[in-house]
Design an enzyme around this catalytic site. Structure first.
Site, mmCIF file in Angstrom:
data_model
loop_
_atom_site.group_PDB
_atom_site.id
_atom_site.type_symbol
_atom_site.label_atom_id
_atom_site.label_comp_id
_atom_site.label_asym_id
_atom_site.label_seq_id
_atom_site.Cartn_x
_atom_site.Cartn_y
_atom_site.Cartn_z
ATOM 1 N N ASP A 181 42.189 68.449 43.874
ATOM 2 C CA ASP A 181 42.290 67.685 42.639
ATOM 3 C C ASP A 181 43.165 66.464 42.897
ATOM 4 O O ASP A 181 44.293 66.587 43.385
ATOM 5 C CB ASP A 181 42.909 68.546 41.531
ATOM 6 C CG ASP A 181 42.992 67.777 40.217
ATOM 7 O OD1 ASP A 181 42.001 67.131 39.855
ATOM 8 O OD2 ASP A 181 44.062 67.822 39.577
ATOM 9 N N GLU A 265 36.475 65.377 43.185
ATOM 10 C CA GLU A 265 35.839 64.735 42.039
ATOM 11 C C GLU A 265 35.363 63.348 42.444
ATOM 12 O O GLU A 265 36.006 62.677 43.258
ATOM 13 C CB GLU A 265 36.844 64.594 40.892
ATOM 14 C CG GLU A 265 36.977 65.827 40.051
ATOM 15 C CD GLU A 265 38.081 65.659 39.025
ATOM 16 O OE1 GLU A 265 37.788 65.770 37.833
ATOM 17 O OE2 GLU A 265 39.224 65.397 39.429
ATOM 18 N N ASP A 346 47.228 70.992 37.844
ATOM 19 C CA ASP A 346 46.394 70.449 38.920
ATOM 20 C C ASP A 346 45.726 71.549 39.740
ATOM 21 O O ASP A 346 44.591 71.401 40.188
ATOM 22 C CB ASP A 346 47.235 69.548 39.834
ATOM 23 C CG ASP A 346 47.719 68.300 39.097
ATOM 24 O OD1 ASP A 346 46.994 67.832 38.196
ATOM 25 O OD2 ASP A 346 48.818 67.809 39.416
#
Ligand SMILES: [Zn+2]
Length: 364
Positions: A181, A265, A346
């Protein structure tokens, strides 16, 4: 992909004479074209387009040597010019070549079987067959592209042969998968809650850079102190960015050695810095570069980078029960769910990112 092999060659007496001539001719054509270009520019303010062929009538001995060697000299002179114009002062103007200061060498290209290697001999244009000390086999499927012949200061002759080859990468079976993340402060948090550890000297250099930047902002505009301070800041900036790059290389290497797939991501750093008003620091964080390093290193190892779509609610979803919160502010550093899950925000996101990656890979 390209790969060069360097071998020693042992020309005979006649071949040595031709080699000396060729080294001389490429130096001559470089210097001649350079001086003509300079002169033309001084007279007209325009750049002169010239080719070795234009000099062959006036200097017929140019015809005795490999014409591709001369053509390559023209190309490298044009490249040197280009680098000078595009280098914004970092690259100097092309220099004249001297017999004593510059390495004696020339480059020729493979065209229609003009270069061959066979039974301890190598065929080169004009030179014909010359003895080669080939201490390594050329792998199957390698295609010869060009050769650079040189004479080193000790008098020995070498040939550097450039081959093109297709890299065959065996896809790895995916067993170990990690989710990352993005983190503004730490670069990333992984699905086990680990953060990368920047070396202490990097943190120190970063702090020093911030200090010197503050000093710069206080310097009076147009003052000599400001100019001096700007140089200090620029130098530190370079140092910090080199250290960061080095760290990102090592960190990505470590991850790739331990995992077969990495899930991240799909973030657009530019949009993000604008939306969150993080400003410049998001760019400086190095995440974009890190993902790039991961991508090509994974690719070379037959492993995978999986990008999860940016609307995937990695932060808002509970990694234990799958429930999704409507709201989650940036200040909420701990994810708390009704199901009893209490976790670093996170890490929770990284677990979700990993899960989504497994789903995309079809192994969830
Ligand atoms: Zn929950």
């Amino acid at each position: 992909m390209n790969k060069a092999f360097v071998f020693r060659i042992q020309p005979d007496k006649e071949q040595k004479i031709l080699l000396a001539k060729t080294f001389g001719c490429v130096r001559f054509i470089w210097n001649k074209m350079l001086s003509d270009k300079k002169e033309w520019y001084e007279e007209t303010g325009k750049s002169l387009k010239t080719t070795p062929a234009k000099y062959k009538e006036e200097f017929p001995w140019l015809k005795e040597v490999d014409s591709l060697a001369l053509a390559n000299e023209q190309l490298s002179l044009e490249k040197a010019y280009k680098n000078f114009w595009n280098g914004k002062g970092k690259v100097g103007f092309p220099k004249f070549k001297s017999k004593h200061k510059d390495r004696s060498s020339y480059t020729t290209n493979y065209v229609n079987g003009n270069i061959e290697i066979s039974n301890g001999k190598m065929k080169l244009p004009k030179l014909k067959w010359v003895t080669i000390k080939q201490h390594r086999e050329i792998p199957d499927g390698y295609q010869l592209k060009s050769c650079t012949v040189s004479q080193e200061p000790d008098g020995n002759y070498y040939v550097s042969i450039l081959f093109a080859y297709e890299q065959k990468i065996k896809p790895q079976e995916i067993e170990n998968v990690i989710g990352l993340d993005f983190s503004m402060k730490e670069l990333y948090v992984d699905d086990e809650g680990r953060i990368p550890e920047y070396p202490g000297f990097y943190r120190k250099a970063q702090e020093k850079l911030a200090r010197e930047q503050r000093k710069l902002s206080k310097c009076e505009k147009g003052s000599s102190n400001r100019a001096k301070q700007r140089k200090i800041v620029a130098k530190l900036h370079k140092k910090v960015s080199n250290q960061r790059k080095d760290f990102l290389h090592k960190q990505s290497r470590q991850i790739i050695n331990a995992y077969d797939a990495v899930v991240v991501e799909n973030l657009n750093m530019k949009d993000m810095s604008m939306a969150l008003k993080f400003g410049k620091s998001v760019h400086d964080n190095g995440w974009g570069m890190f993902v790039l390093f991961l991508q090509y290193k994974l690719g070379e190892a037959g492993k995978q980078l999986v990008k999860v779509e940016k609307w995937f609610p990695s932060s808002k979803t509970c990694c234990e029960c799958g429930k999704k919160k409507d709201e989650l502010t940036l200040s909420e550093r701990v994810y708390i769910c009704e199901c009893g899950n209490i976790m670093d925000r996170d890490q929770n996101a990284a677990i979700n990112i990993r899960q989504e990656g497994l789903r995309i890979l079809g192994i969830a």
